[in-house]
Design a protein around this motif. Structure first.
Motif, PDB file in Angstrom:
ATOM      1  N   UNK A  93       4.316   1.067   4.743  1.00  0.00           N
ATOM      2  CA  UNK A  93       4.922  -0.078   5.182  1.00  0.00           C
ATOM      3  C   UNK A  93       6.134   0.606   5.797  1.00  0.00           C
ATOM      4  N   UNK A  94       6.886   1.616   5.173  1.00  0.00           N
ATOM      5  CA  UNK A  94       8.281   2.181   5.773  1.00  0.00           C
ATOM      6  C   UNK A  94       7.952   3.038   6.670  1.00  0.00           C
ATOM      7  N   UNK A 122      -9.451   1.019   7.479  1.00  0.00           N
ATOM      8  CA  UNK A 122      -8.286   0.372   8.083  1.00  0.00           C
ATOM      9  C   UNK A 122      -7.094   1.224   7.959  1.00  0.00           C
ATOM     10  N   UNK A 123      -6.507   1.428   6.976  1.00  0.00           N
ATOM     11  CA  UNK A 123      -5.003   1.968   7.171  1.00  0.00           C
ATOM     12  C   UNK A 123      -5.089   3.358   7.506  1.00  0.00           C
ATOM     13  N   UNK A 124      -6.419   4.166   7.118  1.00  0.00           N
ATOM     14  CA  UNK A 124      -6.408   5.568   7.282  1.00  0.00           C
ATOM     15  C   UNK A 124      -6.876   5.855   8.816  1.00  0.00           C
ATOM     16  N   UNK A 133       7.594  -6.883 -10.474  1.00  0.00           N
ATOM     17  CA  UNK A 133       8.687  -7.775 -10.259  1.00  0.00           C
ATOM     18  C   UNK A 133       9.819  -7.010  -9.545  1.00  0.00           C
ATOM     19  N   UNK A 134      10.282  -5.873 -10.433  1.00  0.00           N
ATOM     20  CA  UNK A 134      11.307  -4.913 -10.043  1.00  0.00           C
ATOM     21  C   UNK A 134      10.838  -4.130  -8.733  1.00  0.00           C
ATOM     22  N   UNK A 135       9.553  -3.766  -8.686  1.00  0.00           N
ATOM     23  CA  UNK A 135       9.514  -2.894  -7.327  1.00  0.00           C
ATOM     24  C   UNK A 135       9.108  -3.748  -6.218  1.00  0.00           C
ATOM     25  N   UNK A 136       8.709  -5.012  -6.607  1.00  0.00           N
ATOM     26  CA  UNK A 136       8.741  -6.044  -5.323  1.00  0.00           C
ATOM     27  C   UNK A 136      10.117  -6.336  -4.732  1.00  0.00           C
ATOM     28  N   UNK A 137      11.116  -6.659  -5.784  1.00  0.00           N
ATOM     29  CA  UNK A 137      12.474  -6.330  -5.235  1.00  0.00           C
ATOM     30  C   UNK A 137      13.200  -5.029  -4.607  1.00  0.00           C
ATOM     31  N   UNK A 138      12.636  -4.147  -5.366  1.00  0.00           N
ATOM     32  CA  UNK A 138      13.245  -2.959  -4.839  1.00  0.00           C
ATOM     33  C   UNK A 138      13.010  -2.355  -3.556  1.00  0.00           C
ATOM     34  N   UNK A 139      11.668  -2.808  -2.851  1.00  0.00           N
ATOM     35  CA  UNK A 139      11.082  -2.249  -1.749  1.00  0.00           C
ATOM     36  C   UNK A 139      11.079  -3.376  -0.811  1.00  0.00           C
ATOM     37  N   UNK A 140      11.605  -4.648  -1.207  1.00  0.00           N
ATOM     38  CA  UNK A 140      11.539  -5.591  -0.160  1.00  0.00           C
ATOM     39  C   UNK A 140      10.421  -6.092   0.169  1.00  0.00           C
ATOM     40  N   UNK A 141       9.336  -6.263  -0.669  1.00  0.00           N
ATOM     41  CA  UNK A 141       8.010  -6.451  -0.480  1.00  0.00           C
ATOM     42  C   UNK A 141       7.858  -8.053  -0.057  1.00  0.00           C
ATOM     43  N   UNK A 142       8.489  -8.818  -0.902  1.00  0.00           N
ATOM     44  CA  UNK A 142       8.771 -10.301  -0.486  1.00  0.00           C
ATOM     45  C   UNK A 142       9.710 -10.675   0.482  1.00  0.00           C
ATOM     46  N   UNK A 143      10.828 -10.003   0.202  1.00  0.00           N
ATOM     47  CA  UNK A 143      11.918 -10.638   0.681  1.00  0.00           C
ATOM     48  C   UNK A 143      12.745  -9.572   1.279  1.00  0.00           C
ATOM     49  N   UNK A 153       0.736  -1.234   0.086  1.00  0.00           N
ATOM     50  CA  UNK A 153      -0.051  -0.070  -0.005  1.00  0.00           C
ATOM     51  C   UNK A 153       0.740   1.266   0.095  1.00  0.00           C
ATOM     52  N   UNK A 154       0.628   2.251  -1.038  1.00  0.00           N
ATOM     53  CA  UNK A 154       1.292   3.200  -1.100  1.00  0.00           C
ATOM     54  C   UNK A 154       0.313   4.425  -1.184  1.00  0.00           C
ATOM     55  N   UNK A 155       0.609   5.915  -0.712  1.00  0.00           N
ATOM     56  CA  UNK A 155       0.175   6.914  -1.353  1.00  0.00           C
ATOM     57  C   UNK A 155       1.118   7.739  -2.422  1.00  0.00           C
ATOM     58  N   UNK A 156       0.470   8.002  -3.683  1.00  0.00           N
ATOM     59  CA  UNK A 156       1.033   8.546  -4.703  1.00  0.00           C
ATOM     60  C   UNK A 156       0.698  10.195  -4.610  1.00  0.00           C
TER      61      UNK A 156
END
Length: 347
Positions: free
Chosen positions: A213-214, A154-156, A280-290, A124-127
């Motif tokens: 999450x950050x 929820x998040x709000x 996939x690149x963003x999942x890796x960049x932000x550590x979403x999965x790992x 979840x992000x805010x743009x």
């Protein structure tokens, strides 16, 4: 009410296309024809996309078959309800959106349990527009905020309790980015893996992105759920499904994911190669999965400390009641074994 904050949190049903074709795509080395497989049905919570990629990868490259499983994946959609099918015993496993769903199951005496958490960080992000000069979460407060009904529940509420956000700044988000695009002093909810890509394609500018999450919104996301009776009666099957799924995710994130992507595109013709690569690149960049605990304990890791921390935050935010025994909504029995961790790149 099941709390969820994205349209993807809507659940799915067996009326959608299944992956029976997957067996034809699996490598011949998977298993001999006389092997007896345990049939398993797994329901996702949205149409086929990269955010589900590890599961599709494990079907397409034969990983599930290596673990003695004949897995059928049931993709979701906006008007479906696979979670109800799990509760009713029609499917075996379900992909839950976030930890709030586990808390809700406990509160409503629904016999479901989370057995693994694929995403260590919620996407979840805010743009925001580049002109808004937003560099931290507090900078969002003066802006018009486009938030969905689910997000408001929820998040709000967490943004209000932790950072003092004001509901008067919120306008309804209907999953149409146009109001955000035309208002430079606004922010819009989204997933880090998709909405920034869509906005850039539609509007020609690259939005700033703040990953909640950050800033402390530490729910797990993309959890595997099953029924308590399956955990009790078929623990070996549950372990094999979890282990094979984790290997599928390592292969999808870090290795050749072409087989999984081909299956995704087969079931979702609107999916493009560039969006899959971006996600996939963003999942890796932000550590979403790992990231975090998964770096030691493997993809799918969960911890009591993390669950307690998020529960306390949701109690303070008024999203869940303090009296529920949230520990009944998950188990660590099948995770934290570092299964597949050797597939992570060494550098």
């Amino acid at each position: 009410m099941i709390p969820a904050f994205l349209l993807r949190a809507l659940t799915t049903s067996l009326l959608t296309a299944t992956l029976c074709v997957a067996a034809a795509l699996a490598p011949a080395r998977a298993q001999s024809s006389d092997k007896t497989f345990d049939k398993v049905t797994f329901g996702t919570n949205w149409v086929a996309e990269a955010e589900h990629g590890g599961f599709f990868q494990a079907v397409a490259d034969g990983t599930y078959k290596k673990y003695g499983l004949d897995v059928t994946i049931v993709p979701g959609g906006p008007n479906e309800n696979n979670r109800m099918l799990l509760i009713a015993g029609k499917i075996d496993f379900f992909m839950a959106a976030n930890t709030l769903m586990s808390f809700d199951a406990v509160a409503n005496n629904v016999p479901l349990v989370a057995i693994a958490a694929i995403f260590q960080k919620d996407p979840q992000v805010m743009l925001t527009h580049p002109d808004a000069k937003v560099t931290k979460i507090e900078d969002l407060k003066p802006l018009t905020l486009f938030v969905s009904k689910e997000g408001m529940g929820s998040y709000f509420q967490w943004l209000k309790s932790e950072y003092g956000f004001d509901e008067n700044k919120v306008k309804p988000y209907t999953f149409n980015p146009q109001p955000f695009i035309v208002n430079k002093q606004s922010a819009m909810q989204g997933y880090v893996t998709s909405e920034p890509f869509a906005v850039e394609k539609a509007a020609g500018f690259k939005p700033n992105v703040l990953l909640l999450a950050d800033y402390g919104f530490n729910t797990y996301s993309t959890l595997i759920e099953t029924r308590r009776d399956i955990v009790e009666k078929k623990p070996d099957l549950v372990q094999r499904f979890v282990d094979a799924s984790m290997i599928g995710w390592y292969n999808y994130i870090y290795r050749d994911n072409s087989a999984g992507n081909a299956l995704i595109k087969q079931l979702n013709p609107e999916m493009t190669d560039d969006l899959l690569a971006y996600s996939v690149a963003k999942m890796k960049e932000h550590g979403i999965v790992d990231s975090g605990d998964s770096l030691k304990n493997g993809i799918g890791a969960m911890s009591d400390e993390r669950m307690a921390s998020f529960f306390d935050k949701m109690v303070r935010a008024g999203v869940v009641k303090s009296g529920i025994d949230y520990r009944q909504g998950y188990t660590l029995r099948f995770v934290n074994k570092a299964v597949g961790a050797e597939l992570r790149p060494k550098n």
